[in-house]
Design a protein around this motif. Structure first.
Motif, PDB file in Angstrom:
ATOM      1  N   VAL A   1      40.116  35.183 -28.975  1.00 18.49           N
ATOM      2  CA  VAL A   1      41.265  35.852 -28.708  1.00 18.49           C
ATOM      3  C   VAL A   1      41.478  35.579 -27.517  1.00 18.49           C
ATOM      4  O   VAL A   1      41.521  35.463 -26.455  1.00 18.49           O
ATOM      5  CB  VAL A   1      40.102  37.264 -28.632  1.00 18.49           C
ATOM      6  CG1 VAL A   1      41.172  38.177 -28.143  1.00 18.49           C
ATOM      7  CG2 VAL A   1      39.158  37.282 -29.354  1.00 18.49           C
ATOM      8  N   GLY A   2      43.273  35.456 -27.428  1.00 15.22           N
ATOM      9  CA  GLY A   2      43.920  34.422 -26.687  1.00 15.22           C
ATOM     10  C   GLY A   2      42.382  33.596 -26.042  1.00 15.22           C
ATOM     11  O   GLY A   2      42.734  32.398 -26.715  1.00 15.22           O
ATOM     12  N   THR A   3      42.101  33.547 -24.810  1.00 14.68           N
ATOM     13  CA  THR A   3      41.576  32.775 -24.322  1.00 14.68           C
ATOM     14  C   THR A   3      40.613  33.063 -23.931  1.00 14.68           C
ATOM     15  O   THR A   3      39.559  32.286 -23.054  1.00 14.68           O
ATOM     16  CB  THR A   3      42.532  31.943 -22.342  1.00 14.68           C
ATOM     17  OG1 THR A   3      42.561  33.681 -21.325  1.00 14.68           O
ATOM     18  CG2 THR A   3      43.778  32.208 -22.452  1.00 14.68           C
ATOM     19  N   SER A   4      40.019  33.742 -24.739  1.00 18.04           N
ATOM     20  CA  SER A   4      38.975  33.992 -24.820  1.00 18.04           C
ATOM     21  C   SER A   4      38.218  33.257 -25.459  1.00 18.04           C
ATOM     22  O   SER A   4      38.928  33.817 -26.705  1.00 18.04           O
ATOM     23  CB  SER A   4      38.368  35.545 -24.152  1.00 18.04           C
ATOM     24  OG  SER A   4      38.720  35.745 -23.175  1.00 18.04           O
ATOM     25  N   ALA A   5      36.585  33.429 -25.647  1.00 17.77           N
ATOM     26  CA  ALA A   5      36.202  33.383 -27.641  1.00 17.77           C
ATOM     27  C   ALA A   5      34.919  33.605 -27.139  1.00 17.77           C
ATOM     28  O   ALA A   5      33.904  34.354 -26.650  1.00 17.77           O
ATOM     29  CB  ALA A   5      36.023  32.225 -27.321  1.00 17.77           C
ATOM     30  N   ILE A   6      34.101  34.726 -28.399  1.00 20.11           N
ATOM     31  CA  ILE A   6      33.247  35.299 -28.790  1.00 20.11           C
ATOM     32  C   ILE A   6      32.254  34.269 -29.806  1.00 20.11           C
ATOM     33  O   ILE A   6      33.261  33.838 -30.631  1.00 20.11           O
ATOM     34  CB  ILE A   6      32.923  36.720 -29.182  1.00 20.11           C
ATOM     35  CG1 ILE A   6      34.168  37.679 -28.374  1.00 20.11           C
ATOM     36  CG2 ILE A   6      31.925  37.448 -29.281  1.00 20.11           C
ATOM     37  CD1 ILE A   6      34.915  38.609 -29.126  1.00 20.11           C
ATOM     38  N   ALA A   7      31.232  33.990 -29.159  1.00 25.73           N
ATOM     39  CA  ALA A   7      29.817  32.874 -30.416  1.00 25.73           C
ATOM     40  C   ALA A   7      29.173  34.218 -30.466  1.00 25.73           C
ATOM     41  O   ALA A   7      28.844  34.077 -29.157  1.00 25.73           O
ATOM     42  CB  ALA A   7      30.018  31.528 -29.538  1.00 25.73           C
ATOM     43  N   ARG A   8      28.542  33.477 -31.253  1.00 26.32           N
ATOM     44  CA  ARG A   8      26.713  34.377 -31.986  1.00 26.32           C
ATOM     45  C   ARG A   8      26.805  33.284 -32.371  1.00 26.32           C
ATOM     46  O   ARG A   8      26.816  32.492 -33.288  1.00 26.32           O
ATOM     47  CB  ARG A   8      26.945  35.576 -32.993  1.00 26.32           C
ATOM     48  CG  ARG A   8      27.763  37.291 -32.135  1.00 26.32           C
ATOM     49  CD  ARG A   8      27.502  38.430 -32.946  1.00 26.32           C
ATOM     50  NE  ARG A   8      28.233  39.253 -32.613  1.00 26.32           N
ATOM     51  CZ  ARG A   8      27.675  39.993 -31.423  1.00 26.32           C
ATOM     52  NH1 ARG A   8      26.337  40.446 -30.904  1.00 26.32           N
ATOM     53  NH2 ARG A   8      28.515  41.462 -30.844  1.00 26.32           N
ATOM     54  N   HIS A   9      25.233  33.213 -32.605  1.00 27.84           N
ATOM     55  CA  HIS A   9      24.288  32.152 -33.319  1.00 27.84           C
ATOM     56  C   HIS A   9      22.803  33.101 -33.014  1.00 27.84           C
ATOM     57  O   HIS A   9      22.158  33.770 -32.154  1.00 27.84           O
ATOM     58  CB  HIS A   9      24.522  31.102 -32.620  1.00 27.84           C
ATOM     59  CG  HIS A   9      23.543  30.546 -31.536  1.00 27.84           C
ATOM     60  ND1 HIS A   9      24.562  30.537 -30.798  1.00 27.84           N
ATOM     61  CD2 HIS A   9      22.414  30.055 -30.760  1.00 27.84           C
ATOM     62  CE1 HIS A   9      24.049  30.257 -29.273  1.00 27.84           C
ATOM     63  NE2 HIS A   9      22.309  29.883 -29.815  1.00 27.84           N
ATOM     64  N   LYS A  10      22.249  32.101 -34.603  1.00 30.56           N
ATOM     65  CA  LYS A  10      20.365  31.843 -33.860  1.00 30.56           C
ATOM     66  C   LYS A  10      19.687  31.118 -33.729  1.00 30.56           C
ATOM     67  O   LYS A  10      20.422  30.284 -33.758  1.00 30.56           O
ATOM     68  CB  LYS A  10      20.174  32.841 -35.555  1.00 30.56           C
ATOM     69  CG  LYS A  10      21.001  34.042 -36.106  1.00 30.56           C
ATOM     70  CD  LYS A  10      19.841  34.604 -37.143  1.00 30.56           C
ATOM     71  CE  LYS A  10      20.483  35.476 -37.917  1.00 30.56           C
ATOM     72  NZ  LYS A  10      20.299  36.086 -38.975  1.00 30.56           N
ATOM     73  N   TRP A  11      18.605  31.550 -32.886  1.00 28.90           N
ATOM     74  CA  TRP A  11      18.511  30.218 -32.087  1.00 28.90           C
ATOM     75  C   TRP A  11      16.647  30.314 -32.505  1.00 28.90           C
ATOM     76  O   TRP A  11      15.649  31.782 -32.295  1.00 28.90           O
ATOM     77  CB  TRP A  11      18.672  30.405 -31.006  1.00 28.90           C
ATOM     78  CG  TRP A  11      17.349  29.731 -30.146  1.00 28.90           C
ATOM     79  CD1 TRP A  11      16.072  30.197 -29.703  1.00 28.90           C
ATOM     80  CD2 TRP A  11      17.258  29.053 -28.855  1.00 28.90           C
ATOM     81  NE1 TRP A  11      15.599  28.722 -28.627  1.00 28.90           N
ATOM     82  CE2 TRP A  11      16.415  28.460 -28.450  1.00 28.90           C
ATOM     83  CE3 TRP A  11      19.067  28.775 -28.363  1.00 28.90           C
ATOM     84  CZ2 TRP A  11      16.746  27.526 -26.844  1.00 28.90           C
ATOM     85  CZ3 TRP A  11      19.307  27.570 -27.545  1.00 28.90           C
ATOM     86  CH2 TRP A  11      17.621  27.260 -26.423  1.00 28.90           C
ATOM     87  N   ALA A  12      16.521  28.650 -33.270  1.00 33.49           N
ATOM     88  CA  ALA A  12      14.812  29.163 -33.249  1.00 33.49           C
ATOM     89  C   ALA A  12      14.005  27.666 -32.635  1.00 33.49           C
ATOM     90  O   ALA A  12      14.695  26.872 -32.903  1.00 33.49           O
ATOM     91  CB  ALA A  12      15.065  28.772 -34.845  1.00 33.49           C
ATOM     92  N   SER A  13      13.015  28.010 -31.866  1.00 30.46           N
ATOM     93  CA  SER A  13      12.706  26.718 -31.218  1.00 30.46           C
ATOM     94  C   SER A  13      11.857  26.964 -31.367  1.00 30.46           C
ATOM     95  O   SER A  13      10.619  28.299 -31.626  1.00 30.46           O
ATOM     96  CB  SER A  13      13.895  26.380 -29.744  1.00 30.46           C
ATOM     97  OG  SER A  13      12.988  28.370 -28.621  1.00 30.46           O
ATOM     98  N   GLU A  14      10.494  25.566 -30.907  1.00 35.15           N
ATOM     99  CA  GLU A  14       9.298  25.887 -30.492  1.00 35.15           C
ATOM    100  C   GLU A  14       8.968  24.646 -28.897  1.00 35.15           C
ATOM    101  O   GLU A  14      10.067  23.455 -29.255  1.00 35.15           O
ATOM    102  CB  GLU A  14       8.626  25.149 -32.120  1.00 35.15           C
ATOM    103  CG  GLU A  14       8.432  25.490 -33.088  1.00 35.15           C
ATOM    104  CD  GLU A  14       7.865  27.020 -32.946  1.00 35.15           C
ATOM    105  OE1 GLU A  14       7.300  26.808 -32.823  1.00 35.15           O
ATOM    106  OE2 GLU A  14       8.440  27.498 -34.357  1.00 35.15           O
TER     107      GLU A  14
END
Length: 107
Positions: A55-68
């Motif tokens: 969005v213009g000079t911004s960005a919205i990012a989402r994700h799922k994180w799974a770690s051990e």
């Protein structure tokens, strides 16, 4: 892969607000110090379900994180959702805000 303090400093905006799934919120210096002094050894990490909206000079990012990970012989499994806000500054994307949440518990 080792921690690269200079790369982290370059990647993060000075105004960084970094929220953990346990409710802690850190500024840029606290976040970088936490990464550089972390005792946990990440054994595996999977990022999935990525979405990004610029969005213009911004960005919205989402994700799922799974770690051990392992700390002092103790294994820990982490499953969280992550929201990040990125800002384009001087031609580079900088992490401005991050918030992690734990998924709802099954009832």
């Amino acid at each position: 892969m080792g921690q690269e303090k200079s790369q982290l400093e370059e990647l993060c905006a000075d105004e960084l607000s970094y929220g953990h799934s346990d409710g802690r919120v850190e500024n840029k210096a606290q976040f970088i110090n936490g990464v550089m002094t972390r005792k946990a050894i990440v054994k595996s990490l999977t990022l999935s379900d990525h979405t990004i909206a610029v969005v213009g000079t911004s960005a919205i990012a989402r994700h799922k994180w799974a770690s051990e990970s392992e700390t002092d012989g103790k294994l820990t499994s982490t499953r969280i959702g992550v929201l990040q806000v990125w800002l384009k500054q001087g031609g580079s994307w900088k992490l401005l805000a991050r918030q992690a949440v734990r998924p709802p518990q099954a009832t």
